[in-house]
Motif scaffolding. Sequence first.
Motif, short mmCIF file in Angstrom:
data_model
loop_
_atom_site.label_atom_id
_atom_site.label_comp_id
_atom_site.label_asym_id
_atom_site.label_seq_id
_atom_site.Cartn_x
_atom_site.Cartn_y
_atom_site.Cartn_z
N ASN A 74 37.74 46.21 35.43
CA ASN A 74 37.68 47.39 34.56
C ASN A 74 37.62 48.64 35.44
N GLN A 75 37.12 49.74 34.90
CA GLN A 75 37.12 51.00 35.65
C GLN A 75 36.19 50.98 36.86
N THR A 76 35.27 50.03 36.93
CA THR A 76 34.34 49.97 38.06
C THR A 76 34.92 49.22 39.26
N SER A 77 36.08 48.62 39.08
CA SER A 77 36.67 47.76 40.12
C SER A 77 37.44 48.62 41.12
N VAL A 78 36.69 49.28 41.99
CA VAL A 78 37.30 50.21 42.93
C VAL A 78 37.03 49.80 44.38
N VAL A 79 37.98 50.18 45.22
CA VAL A 79 37.83 50.05 46.68
C VAL A 79 37.90 51.48 47.20
N GLY A 80 36.74 52.06 47.50
CA GLY A 80 36.69 53.49 47.80
C GLY A 80 37.04 54.28 46.55
N GLN A 81 38.10 55.06 46.60
CA GLN A 81 38.54 55.85 45.45
C GLN A 81 39.72 55.21 44.72
N THR A 82 40.12 54.02 45.15
CA THR A 82 41.32 53.39 44.61
C THR A 82 40.97 52.14 43.82
N HIS A 83 41.64 51.95 42.68
CA HIS A 83 41.38 50.77 41.87
C HIS A 83 41.83 49.52 42.60
N LEU A 84 41.12 48.43 42.37
CA LEU A 84 41.44 47.17 43.03
C LEU A 84 42.87 46.74 42.73
N VAL A 85 43.34 46.96 41.52
CA VAL A 85 44.72 46.60 41.17
C VAL A 85 45.70 47.28 42.12
N ASP A 86 45.54 48.58 42.28
CA ASP A 86 46.45 49.33 43.14
C ASP A 86 46.27 48.94 44.61
N LEU A 88 45.39 46.01 45.84
CA LEU A 88 46.02 44.72 46.12
C LEU A 88 47.55 44.80 46.05
N LEU A 89 48.06 45.54 45.08
CA LEU A 89 49.51 45.68 44.98
C LEU A 89 50.07 46.35 46.23
N SER A 90 49.34 47.33 46.77
CA SER A 90 49.82 48.04 47.96
C SER A 90 49.84 47.14 49.19
N ARG A 91 49.11 46.03 49.13
CA ARG A 91 49.08 45.09 50.24
C ARG A 91 49.90 43.84 49.97
N GLY A 92 50.75 43.93 48.97
CA GLY A 92 51.70 42.86 48.71
C GLY A 92 51.16 41.68 47.94
N VAL A 93 49.97 41.80 47.34
CA VAL A 93 49.41 40.70 46.55
C VAL A 93 50.16 40.61 45.23
N ASP A 94 50.48 39.42 44.81
CA ASP A 94 51.23 39.18 43.57
C ASP A 94 50.26 39.15 42.38
N VAL A 95 49.91 40.34 41.91
CA VAL A 95 49.05 40.44 40.72
C VAL A 95 49.92 40.21 39.49
N VAL A 96 49.56 39.21 38.69
CA VAL A 96 50.38 38.81 37.54
C VAL A 96 49.79 39.33 36.23
N THR A 97 48.45 39.24 36.10
CA THR A 97 47.80 39.56 34.83
C THR A 97 46.48 40.28 35.07
N ILE A 98 46.19 41.23 34.18
CA ILE A 98 44.88 41.89 34.16
C ILE A 98 44.12 41.41 32.93
#
Length: 411
Positions: A74-86, A88-98
């Motif tokens: 949810n909105q608390t899932s952050v790495v620094g100022q960036t959401h975990l979804v973004d 992981l995607l920026s590091r090439g992780v294959d995120v399929v579903t939220i």
Amino acid sequence: MTQPMLILYTTFLLALGNCAPKQTPATAPQAQPVEVTTAEPAPAPQAKPLQTGAEQLELYLPQLKGKRVGLVVNQTSVVGQTHLVDTLLSRGVDVVTIFAPEHGFRGEADAGAHVKDAKDIRTGLPIISLYGKNKKPSAEQVKDLDVLVFDIQDVGARFYTYISTMHYVMEAAAENNKPVLVLDRPNPNGHYVDGPVLEKEQQSFVGMHPIPIVHGLTVGELAEMINGEKWLEGQRQADLTVVPVANYTHNTAYILPVKPSPNLPNAQAITLYPSICLFEGTNVSVGRGTPAPFQVIGSPNYTDKTFKFVPESTPGATNPPHKGVACYGMDLTDPAKAQPFTLAFLQEMYKNSTQKDKFFNNFFEKLAGTSKLREQIKSGKTEAEIRASWEPALSNYKALREQYLLYPEKN
């Protein structure tokens, strides 16, 4: 001059004094002041910075490489100022579903409001709601996933439903042979344990485990307890990995960088939440629809009219209890009033209610986790008397908790 050099220099002066020939008082020269340079005190060692599980990418990215990933966030899932979804995607992780818990992926929905499936505008990823009719991921929803990752900030109270969502995610993972990765986060109320232990008869989505109101565990520790005690359906156990918080103890002060839900806006509300949430099972407003949710309590039926507020429609509280009606009660916004779990507020509001017969509602037992507390309050028992009735279950839980701690109790 460093401290060791100062000690050596002083020792040298003393040695000279001891070795010099003694002189009579008549011939002894006047003592001259000796200039000694005071050494700078050594700097205190800097405490290592706290790092949440999500921030320690090096510990879990290898486990996600080449995997199809489902994220419970949810909105608390952050790495620094960036959401975990973004992140992981920026590091090439294959995120399929939220997968999104109560309040939704962005954390904007009212408490108890039905959260619909949707699509994330930013990434185009499908969002599956785990609040409403579908509280547990179905076999169909996880069949194309290789791993489920849970990263949500909790506040350490049994009735805060993110831990119930975690339970069902672990259960779905165990049933469908999918590993679960929990990225741990601090518990802002993790420095103590208190309240009645849940009775089996009161089990619900706001209380799924035989734990007290203030359980004193991080989500990672609780996940280990759920697994270890075989509390999942059919006594299954999930293939569980916890990435722990670095440089953390249960006594580490932690201010949440993102509010965990719409009506817990600050540390004051989070500290008071275990005590104040019990009022959700009464006719007393907890301040939803005001600038200070879970920091003010009041009712139209309270005898003392000194403090007043009027709930109105606000984001995250579109139709709050007693909307548009003057409520009288207590202002708890003063930091001095932030205290650990107590029954004092509940006892005070009941004692001074003009509608005692309508004070409690049917939700109260589910929040309290016990069928006894309502009658204890109504009969006028003291807090000490009520607390005595929580034993030995509370002490037994504390002993159980010790087996699952991942962090020291003190700094």
